[in-house]
Structures are given as structure tokens and as C-alpha cells.
Design a protein around this motif. Structure first.
Motif, PDB file in Angstrom:
ATOM      1  N   GLU A  70       0.857  -1.184   0.000  1.00 18.92           N
ATOM      2  CA  GLU A  70       0.000   0.000   0.000  1.00 18.92           C
ATOM      3  C   GLU A  70       0.891   1.230   0.000  1.00 18.92           C
ATOM      4  OE1 GLU A  70      -2.553   1.309   3.499  1.00 18.92           O
ATOM      5  OE2 GLU A  70      -4.041   0.520   2.108  1.00 18.92           O
ATOM      6  N   GLN A  74      -2.544   5.608  -1.215  1.00 17.89           N
ATOM      7  CA  GLN A  74      -3.647   4.817  -0.661  1.00 17.89           C
ATOM      8  C   GLN A  74      -3.821   5.083   0.824  1.00 17.89           C
ATOM      9  OE1 GLN A  74      -3.877   0.679  -1.530  1.00 17.89           O
ATOM     10  NE2 GLN A  74      -3.690   1.000  -3.726  1.00 17.89           N
ATOM     11  N   VAL A 100     -10.590   0.878  -6.707  1.00 16.34           N
ATOM     12  CA  VAL A 100     -10.619   1.627  -5.458  1.00 16.34           C
ATOM     13  C   VAL A 100     -12.082   1.943  -5.197  1.00 16.34           C
ATOM     14  CG1 VAL A 100      -9.979   3.780  -4.301  1.00 16.34           C
ATOM     15  CG2 VAL A 100      -8.328   2.624  -5.795  1.00 16.34           C
TER      16      VAL A 100
END
Length: 112
Positions: A70, A74, A100
């Protein structure tokens, strides 16, 4: 980049702060499509429900590698959404590509 936009539900006022949160999630998601997906196409879906707004960005690129982890973008999206008591999901799709998805509860000031 070709972006298809799909709107669903009856829009309600997001207000400046929530609108900015949605904008930043959209901005970061589309930036990631351009930088990492290997495709020039994305689908943006904005769903107004009675209790939440859901924003998703999906591409049919090659997805993220297991080693990618990540990134800071994010993390930032997740933090922005969490401020509203929402949740963010991001990951590879079984059929290929990446999505997403941010689900943010409707604030009281938005009315019902």
C-alpha cells in the motif's frame, strides 16, 4: 485517458469538505491508473444512496503486484475517508484490473 462516468441514485449535497474528500480520492485513483495500470481507460462510478455515497474507480489494467503493498497515496485516501467514518477498499479484481472503492456515510448536515 478515457474515463467513463456512471452516476446512480438521487444526488444530495456533499458540502465543501466531503466534496473535497471525494475529489481527492478520485484524483489519486485516476493518477494511479495513469501511472501503474498499463491502460488508458477507467470507469468512475458515483452512487448516491440514502445513507452513503460510494465512489469507485475501476480499470482493466494489469493490477498491482503482491510486492507493491500500500503506497502513501492509498494511505492518504484511507485516512481521508476514515475522517467521515467511511471505509476504503483497494485491490486487484478477480477478472483482472484494479478497483478503489470508498464508501462514506451521509453526514447529518446533508439532510435526508
Amino acid at each position: 485517458m478515457h474515463v467513463e462516468v456512471i452516476r446512480e441514485g438521487v444526488p444530495w449535497p456533499l458540502g465543501p469538505a466531503l466534496g473535497l474528500t471525494c475529489y481527492r480520492v478520485l484524483q489519486e485513483s485516476l493518477t494511479n491508473v495513469m501511472r501503474h495500470s498499463g491502460t488508458d481507460r477507467a470507469v468512475v462510478r458515483l452512487e448516491y444512496g440514502p445513507d452513503a455515497v460510494v465512489l469507485s474507480v475501476t480499470d482493466q489494467g494489469h493490477g498491482a503486484s503482491a510486492a507493491a503493498g500500500e503506497g502513501s497515496g492509498q494511505v492518504g485516501m484511507r485516512e481521508r475517508v476514515a475522517v467521515w467514518g467511511g471505509r476504503l477498499e483497494a485491490g486487484n479484481l478477480p477478472s483482472g484490473g484494479y478497483r478503489v472503492r470508498a464508501e462514506i456515510p451521509r453526514p447529518e448536515e446533508a439532510g435526508s
